[in-house]
Design a protein around this motif. Structure first.
Motif, PDB file in Angstrom:
ATOM      1  N   LEU B  60       0.848  -1.189   0.000  1.00  0.00           N
ATOM      2  CA  LEU B  60       0.000   0.000   0.000  1.00  0.00           C
ATOM      3  C   LEU B  60       0.879   1.233   0.000  1.00  0.00           C
ATOM      4  CD1 LEU B  60      -2.356  -1.093   2.882  1.00  0.00           C
ATOM      5  CD2 LEU B  60      -3.050  -0.953   0.503  1.00  0.00           C
ATOM      6  N   ASP B  61       1.159   1.731  -1.194  1.00  0.00           N
ATOM      7  CA  ASP B  61       1.854   2.998  -1.295  1.00  0.00           C
ATOM      8  C   ASP B  61       3.116   3.043  -0.416  1.00  0.00           C
ATOM      9  OD1 ASP B  61       2.116   5.432  -2.396  1.00  0.00           O
ATOM     10  OD2 ASP B  61       0.797   6.480  -1.003  1.00  0.00           O
ATOM     11  N   GLU B 150      -4.812   5.943   2.768  1.00  0.00           N
ATOM     12  CA  GLU B 150      -4.311   4.564   2.715  1.00  0.00           C
ATOM     13  C   GLU B 150      -5.483   3.589   2.827  1.00  0.00           C
ATOM     14  OE1 GLU B 150      -0.762   3.121   5.192  1.00  0.00           O
ATOM     15  OE2 GLU B 150      -2.436   2.020   6.054  1.00  0.00           O
ATOM     16  N   ARG B 154      -6.534   0.294   0.651  1.00  0.00           N
ATOM     17  CA  ARG B 154      -6.807  -1.011   1.262  1.00  0.00           C
ATOM     18  C   ARG B 154      -8.204  -1.507   0.905  1.00  0.00           C
ATOM     19  NH1 ARG B 154      -3.987  -0.606   5.905  1.00  0.00           N
ATOM     20  NH2 ARG B 154      -5.390   1.077   6.449  1.00  0.00           N
ATOM     21  N   SER B 160      -1.171   1.388  -5.317  1.00  0.00           N
ATOM     22  CA  SER B 160      -0.872   2.813  -5.273  1.00  0.00           C
ATOM     23  C   SER B 160      -1.767   3.482  -6.307  1.00  0.00           C
ATOM     24  CB  SER B 160       0.589   3.068  -5.602  1.00  0.00           C
ATOM     25  OG  SER B 160       0.785   2.926  -6.987  1.00  0.00           O
TER      26      SER B 160
END
Lengths: 259, 189, 189
Positions: B60-61, B150, B154, B160
């Motif tokens: 996640l990023d 974020e 998710r 991203s």
């Protein structure tokens, strides 16, 4: 043409327009403006006019359609080489909107898949968690000076005084009556009845938007005119003190006030 | 530390922390640089995928998080009650996709695209932590600009923002072709 | 279900639950009897042990639980000591300046000034110990009032809030004049 679908089913004017285009089995690029405008107006006439807020959005769109329609009826300006098709902008907006509707369907699918995984709560042993480092304030504030903080606050204060008018600036000429003058007149009077003497500046400061400030200002002028309040100011640019001299709250309506 | 041991450490860290952990923190803990750490974790992700495992690692990023695999869903709901998450209405989804693709974006810009007031929708998305304020625009009135969180990545299984679904160009082409054909038809009549 | 799939399911269940799960519940979820289930899990325990993994399964009186291996303890202590990146975003700075200058202030008042929900920002500032609750307002609902902390003063090297730079009164006057001019404009139309 009869209208069977309730207007509330549409999220907004673009939604309705898309529906009409779809129903007429025409392509976005080739909107028969006259036909669509008529159907659109029919919808608006059938609208439950309780929700003025929503109504105004639909009316703005109707006005846009009528504007396009009238432009198309006018003879072409020979002096201009290429005149843009008046429908162009509308088509672009509709396409963009349609694109996002499509994307949101894609996202919906992704969400369904993503919802199938499970996460776990942190299980850091208690004795370790006790060690948890505190946030280091000094490094956090490293770039921040009092002067900077002060500047930020000043810009917050400024922002409050000159909030720009939302939405309207984007839509040509038709404006919505966002704030009800009658209601404002009542609320100023109610406030006055309770406080008798109060600061004009304070009164304006409590207004969340510029539009409200303007309407409040108009309201005070009107209340002066009809002798409900008295104002005094000692020096130029000083705060103005408003004294409520009415016995009760005067019943007023827009037509009186807007004269 | 040999690689197997490093992998075991990362597994233990992601398991314990539960939440998404920045790759920088993991790197510092295992004593490798960020790039090497990313590579090791991505390699682990492949292993989890290929071996028949019940858990996986997602990215996640720039952060990594451990979670179960989607096909375990049926078995897990059998054993435990899963609290229902918020339901996103079409209005919310539409507003969210505009923010996701056009971020950073102001409320005014969202409203220009949707053609309707969007305060309620934006506030709800902020409340659900899918969207957050990312600053103020340097323009009159200094309007708030919004971006996705974020939690958004998710909730939608997106690594991203580069990973957002793209509109199939063929689809766009289809639209155009249709339009041209229809115009042609009209002319023929 | 083939054995690999069953093992994956158990792994996912133990991961999600976090706590110890009775073997009966696991058995019910995977559709095997208790004895078979126990055997499968004990076999998994051996696998976790022999493979170099960071996590393990432990048995506790007829229940099973997933946890990290003991030799991972040091690494976990290490990562919890690596601080997360903290930054004061524009949103936080703005909220902090409002609290500094308008304190004591309620969340509602902050929101009225900012024009947007500010729970997240206020919570973060409290977490960073820049802002704290200073009491309750004597009003319906007894809302919490916030102020800056001693830490806040200390880090700016000021003694008290009186030392905060004052807002230039001329500047405020300028803003007011601007606003008045704009009002005038509207009236002229």
């Amino acid at each position: 043409m009869s209208i069977s679908i309730k207007l509330e089913a549409f999220e907004g004017p673009l939604d309705l327009l898309l529906h009409l285009i779809d129903k007429n089995k025409v392509n976005i690029y080739d909107i028969p403006i006259v036909e669509i405008t008529n159907q659109y107006m029919e919808y608006i006439n059938s609208m439950d006019d309780k929700d003025l807020d929503m109504m105004s959005e639909f009316l703005v769109m109707a006005a846009t359609l009528l504007n396009i329609k009238s432009k198309m009826l006018l003879p072409k300006d020979e002096t201009k080489d290429e005149e843009e098709d008046p429908r162009q902008e509308l088509v672009e907006r509709l396409l963009e909107y349609k694109m996002f509707k499509y994307i949101s369907e894609e996202l919906k699918d992704k969400e369904l898949d993503a919802a199938k995984v499970f996460f776990k709560e942190p299980t850091i042993p208690e004795e370790i968690e006790g060690y948890k480092e505190e946030v280091d304030i000094d490094s956090l504030l490293a770039d921040l000076t009092l002067a900077k903080l002060h500047k930020i606050f000043e810009s917050v204060v400024k922002k409050q005084t000159d909030k720009i008018d939302p939405i309207r600036s984007k839509f040509g000429k038709i404006e919505r009556e966002e704030i009800n003058l009658t209601a404002k007149l009542m609320s100023i009077q109610a406030y006055g009845l309770q406080h008798k003497k109060f600061s004009f500046r304070k009164l304006l400061e409590t207004q969340p938007t510029k539009m409200e400030v303007i309407v409040t200002f108009l309201g005070v002028l009107e209340l002066m005119k009809i002798g409900q309040v008295m104002i005094e100011q000692n020096n130029l640019f000083d705060d103005i003190t408003i004294t409520f001299i009415g016995e009760t709250i005067a019943e007023l309506d827009d037509s009186v006030a807007l004269e | 530390m040999e690689i197997k041991k490093v992998e075991a450490t990362i597994e233990a860290i992601l398991f314990t922390m539960g939440e998404a952990v920045d790759v920088e923190r993991i790197a510092a803990a295992i004593g490798h640089d960020v790039e090497t750490t990313s590579n090791i974790i991505r390699n682990m992700m492949d292993q989890y995928d290929s071996e028949e495992r019940g858990i996986q690692i997602i990215e996640l990023d720039g952060a990594f998080q451990m979670c179960t695999k989607p096909d375990m869903y049926e078995s897990i709901v059998k054993i435990t009650h899963i609290p229902k998450k918020h339901v996103l209405t079409d209005v919310l989804l539409e507003t969210l996709s505009i923010i996701a693709y056009k971020q950073p974006i102001t409320k005014l810009e969202i409203e220009a695209i949707r053609g309707v007031k969007s305060d309620h929708a934006v506030n709800k998305l902020v409340e659900y932590n899918l969207v957050c304020e990312v600053g103020r625009m340097d323009a009159p009135g200094r309007p708030i600009i919004f971006g996705t969180t974020e939690e958004f990545l998710r909730s939608f299984g997106i690594q991203s923002l580069q990973d957002l679904p793209v509109i199939n160009p063929e689809k766009v082409e289809d639209f155009k072709l249709e339009a041209e054909e229809e115009v042609q038809l009209k002319l023929d009549i």
